[in-house]
Design a protein around this motif. Structure first.
Motif, PDB file in Angstrom:
ATOM      1  N   UNK A 153       0.819  -1.215   0.000  1.00 29.90           N
ATOM      2  CA  UNK A 153       0.000   0.000   0.000  1.00 29.90           C
ATOM      3  C   UNK A 153       0.855   1.269   0.000  1.00 29.90           C
TER       4      UNK A 153
ATOM      5  N   UNK B  97      -6.124  11.133   8.828  1.00 31.30           N
ATOM      6  CA  UNK B  97      -6.779   9.889   9.266  1.00 31.30           C
ATOM      7  C   UNK B  97      -5.929   9.194  10.337  1.00 31.30           C
TER       8      UNK B  97
ATOM      9  N   UNK C 238       0.136   2.690  10.244  1.00 31.96           N
ATOM     10  CA  UNK C 238      -1.190   3.294  10.112  1.00 31.96           C
ATOM     11  C   UNK C 238      -1.337   4.015   8.776  1.00 31.96           C
TER      12      UNK C 238
ATOM     13  N   UNK D 154      -2.208   1.487   6.209  1.00 33.80           N
ATOM     14  CA  UNK D 154      -3.585   1.075   6.481  1.00 33.80           C
ATOM     15  C   UNK D 154      -4.579   2.135   6.001  1.00 33.80           C
ATOM     16  N   UNK D 155      -4.310   3.391   6.321  1.00 32.75           N
ATOM     17  CA  UNK D 155      -5.227   4.472   5.931  1.00 32.75           C
ATOM     18  C   UNK D 155      -5.265   4.628   4.410  1.00 32.75           C
TER      19      UNK D 155
ATOM     20  N   UNK E  24      -5.023   2.333   2.289  1.00 34.91           N
ATOM     21  CA  UNK E  24      -5.873   1.260   1.770  1.00 34.91           C
ATOM     22  C   UNK E  24      -7.346   1.527   2.080  1.00 34.91           C
ATOM     23  N   UNK E  25      -7.632   1.813   3.339  1.00 32.67           N
ATOM     24  CA  UNK E  25      -9.041   1.822   3.738  1.00 32.67           C
ATOM     25  C   UNK E  25      -9.773   3.102   3.350  1.00 32.67           C
ATOM     26  N   UNK E  26      -9.039   4.169   3.051  1.00 33.52           N
ATOM     27  CA  UNK E  26      -9.722   5.353   2.521  1.00 33.52           C
ATOM     28  C   UNK E  26     -10.082   5.168   1.045  1.00 33.52           C
ATOM     29  N   UNK E  27      -9.602   4.079   0.449  1.00 28.35           N
ATOM     30  CA  UNK E  27      -9.981   3.770  -0.930  1.00 28.35           C
ATOM     31  C   UNK E  27      -8.947   4.158  -1.966  1.00 28.35           C
ATOM     32  N   UNK E  28      -7.843   4.758  -1.519  1.00 27.54           N
ATOM     33  CA  UNK E  28      -6.757   5.007  -2.474  1.00 27.54           C
ATOM     34  C   UNK E  28      -6.123   3.675  -2.877  1.00 27.54           C
ATOM     35  N   UNK E  29      -5.911   2.829  -1.864  1.00 27.30           N
ATOM     36  CA  UNK E  29      -5.239   1.524  -1.954  1.00 27.30           C
ATOM     37  C   UNK E  29      -3.732   1.716  -2.170  1.00 27.30           C
ATOM     38  N   UNK E  30      -3.377   2.426  -3.248  1.00 24.84           N
ATOM     39  CA  UNK E  30      -1.970   2.789  -3.454  1.00 24.84           C
ATOM     40  C   UNK E  30      -1.933   3.930  -4.458  1.00 24.84           C
TER      41      UNK E  30
ATOM     42  N   UNK F  37      -7.159   4.750  15.173  1.00 24.98           N
ATOM     43  CA  UNK F  37      -6.253   4.009  14.296  1.00 24.98           C
ATOM     44  C   UNK F  37      -5.498   2.945  15.075  1.00 24.98           C
TER      45      UNK F  37
ATOM     46  N   UNK G 169     -12.731   0.914  -4.902  1.00 21.58           N
ATOM     47  CA  UNK G 169     -12.598   1.285  -3.488  1.00 21.58           C
ATOM     48  C   UNK G 169     -12.796   2.790  -3.312  1.00 21.58           C
TER      49      UNK G 169
ATOM     50  N   UNK H 145     -15.992   4.603  -1.311  1.00 23.22           N
ATOM     51  CA  UNK H 145     -15.781   5.623  -0.280  1.00 23.22           C
ATOM     52  C   UNK H 145     -16.526   6.910  -0.629  1.00 23.22           C
TER      53      UNK H 145
END
Lengths: 394, 394
Positions: free
Chosen positions: A72, A114, A271, A274-275, A277-283, B6, B106, B110
């Protein structure tokens, strides 16, 4: 039926984007050459030729590794290349572990906030500020605390800055070279801010993170110098974007620098992946990661901006506009010709001039002009600016 | 010093990504050919050659318009091309105004949840579900309400679905073809779900939005058919990604379909552009927008997945594993050989097999295997799977 929160947001909207869309509408009506759209920071200078060459070079590789998922935080070899380039330029001591590739600087700032914010945590911003900071902070339940504008230098007033810090202060966002003022924070200012932050960290027993948003780092004029902020203050995170330096704003490619000396470094790094990924950027976009790694020593055409800056600043001040001479970025910050900057910008529109009211940046009575347009647009616009100032003399 | 929220999240982490990183570690130790990494949905089939050609074709244009900002929703001509392609394939009636280009699916999810959710609003998901949905919902203060798994078909139990709906239900997320089960929702299921949703909308006097997450739309086997969900239910938003169909997961390019008949359509469209900007995406990567518009009729190598599916399904069932035969996507969903699926996956790791425990998808006692790997990896892995099942017989 959309959320109440979004309904409230929409009623405010983005003045900058609204202007951009208005510019497209006016262009359709009057022809693009007759509309002077200084609303958006959309670089009008081409990407360096090397970018195109790098894309084609990268495409020679294996498509699965060019376009596939990676960690990520980005390709380790890209992050290492970025780290080494920063080390070379600023005498830093980074490795790939200190770099997270992001979806532009805006993506990086959202990731950072985040990671840091719990509901009600305070983030200090310094007016005039990039208006989106308010939204980024709100995305994570943070509370923006605003340091008032400090004309005529528009450098932060250190006492006002200190007074804004409380036991709930989690972060400070600075932006140098500055959008909207073009001001570059100097050594003295940064030392003073760092001294305050260190003292307040001790006083409250909390880390206060300094987030330095630096998309304009390379666009700097005359004898101004961009200082590497982590040298001044240990708990600094740098957000960067290639939007301006390589004229790639649409590609959404940038990075965060997270120095190892940061308080809670290990957690922060984990973190931030993780953020992401989970905010929807992923990479960050994969091809562009590999491309920027091949273009680290490329430079945008600063002469293009320097000429625009000279031409617009000279012409406007000669006409009687009161403008802050920009040291960096590609904005010029001028006093509106009436107290109500929104009314002023509405009147400018009657002359097909699109500029953004200072209120959008938390600074009433001023306006921002983005001079990243073609020089021809600047030349074409001058008679309209003259008519605009004349209209206030009648 | 990172946020408490987080810190709590990190302690959970992503089992899938943890496996992916574990795979990299094991590969370094034992050699990539001796590690059977079925953890991540990272397509191992090349992008269609046309993608490379399209990139080079797009690069012939003006760099400012290729790499610059555009409207937050994406280039109108790209959105129009996507709309016309959907119209042609599914008999829809979309225009560019119904399409928002996104940073992958993703990113689109979001954005959608940001548009819809106020604190405490409920979003229904159906177990087993893609674990990230929990995080996406939480990003915006929503509350995930889970419909329990329904073996052996793993289609939603309609009564359980109905029972999950309350006056606070704002949205339902479905995913067909499904990750992790490979199940494709059939006409009958979709009709039954639509009937329930329409009835509940009337009962509560609220719109309930159905969010259809469809990154696997084109990966479908034998006589399974992908149904166009907006034909079933008016308040449907479709989220799509080119990650799988063009093997571009790292590029972060996808779109949302927002049909004009949606309740609060005008607000939704405006808010989705706003959310795209303020969440830090700003826009979907610009070059890739133009590229996918030239590749709308390209297909991934479904035969590649079909062969993998056949080989792994046949071999595992022959060995004695109990697997759901996938109708779509590139996952196979199997019963763990002990109740504790995490312990099972830990044991599998001893045989260099990396698979993801069902618990990560809200379904204890099962595991997911991503067969988007090379066929050679599948062949190489079979003796290890035999040893794994044998180890439970001793």
């Amino acid at each position: 039926m959309i959320s109440k929160k979004m309904q409230a947001m929409l009623s405010k909207g983005s003045a900058i984007r609204a202007m951009f869309e208005e510019g497209k509408r006016l262009s359709a009506l009057y022809g693009a050459e007759n509309v002077y759209d200084f609303s958006l920071g959309n670089p009008n200078t081409p990407t360096p030729e090397k970018v195109k060459e790098a894309i084609i070079e990268v495409l020679e590789g294996d498509s699965v590794s060019i376009h596939g998922y990676m960690l990520n935080a980005g390709y380790p070899e890209v992050r290492q290349a970025v780290a080494e380039n920063i080390n070379k330029r600023y005498g830093a001591n980074l490795s790939y572990e200190n770099v997270v590739m992001t979806v532009g600087a805006a993506g990086g700032l959202n990731v950072t906030l985040k990671v840091l914010l719990d509901e009600g945590d305070e983030v200090i911003i310094i007016a005039p500020y990039f208006g989106e900071y308010l939204r980024y902070i709100d995305n994570f339940g943070g509370k923006a605390v605003i340091v008032p504008p400090n004309p005529p230098t528009f450098l932060p007033n250190i006492t006002a800055f200190e007074n804004a810090i409380t036991s709930r202060t989690k972060a400070v966002i600075i932006n140098t070279p500055n959008n909207p003022t073009g001001v570059v924070y100097d050594d003295e200012t940064l030392k003073a801010m760092a001294e305050v932050l260190e003292r307040k960290e001790k006083e409250y027993g909390n880390a206060i993170y300094l987030i330095s948003d630096e998309p304009y780092r390379e666009i700097i004029f005359e004898d101004a110098v961009h200082c590497y902020i982590p040298h001044y203050y240990k708990n600094t995170i740098v957000g960067y974007s290639y939007s301006k330096s390589l004229s790639l704003p649409g590609e959404r490619i940038g990075y965060l620098i997270i120095p190892s000396c940061l308080d809670s470094f290990a957690d922060f790094i984990k973190a931030s992946g993780d953020a992401t990924r989970t905010l929807g950027f992923v990479n960050a976009p994969s091809l562009m990661q590999k491309v920027v790694a091949l273009c680290l020593d490329e430079k945008t055409n600063v002469d293009f901006y320097a000429k625009n800056r000279h031409d617009i600043y000279t012409a406007l001040t000669k006409m009687g506009y009161q403008c802050t001479k920009p040291q960096g970025a590609f904005y010029i910050w001028c006093k509106a010709l009436e107290d109500d900057d929104k009314a002023f910008c509405e009147r400018a529109k009657q002359f097909n001039i699109l500029v953004v009211p200072g209120t959008s940046f938390g600074c009433k009575g001023w306006f921002r002009l983005a001079y990243c347009v073609s020089n021809q647009t600047i030349q074409n616009s001058l008679p309209a600016f003259q008519k605009l100032i004349d209209s206030y003399k009648n």
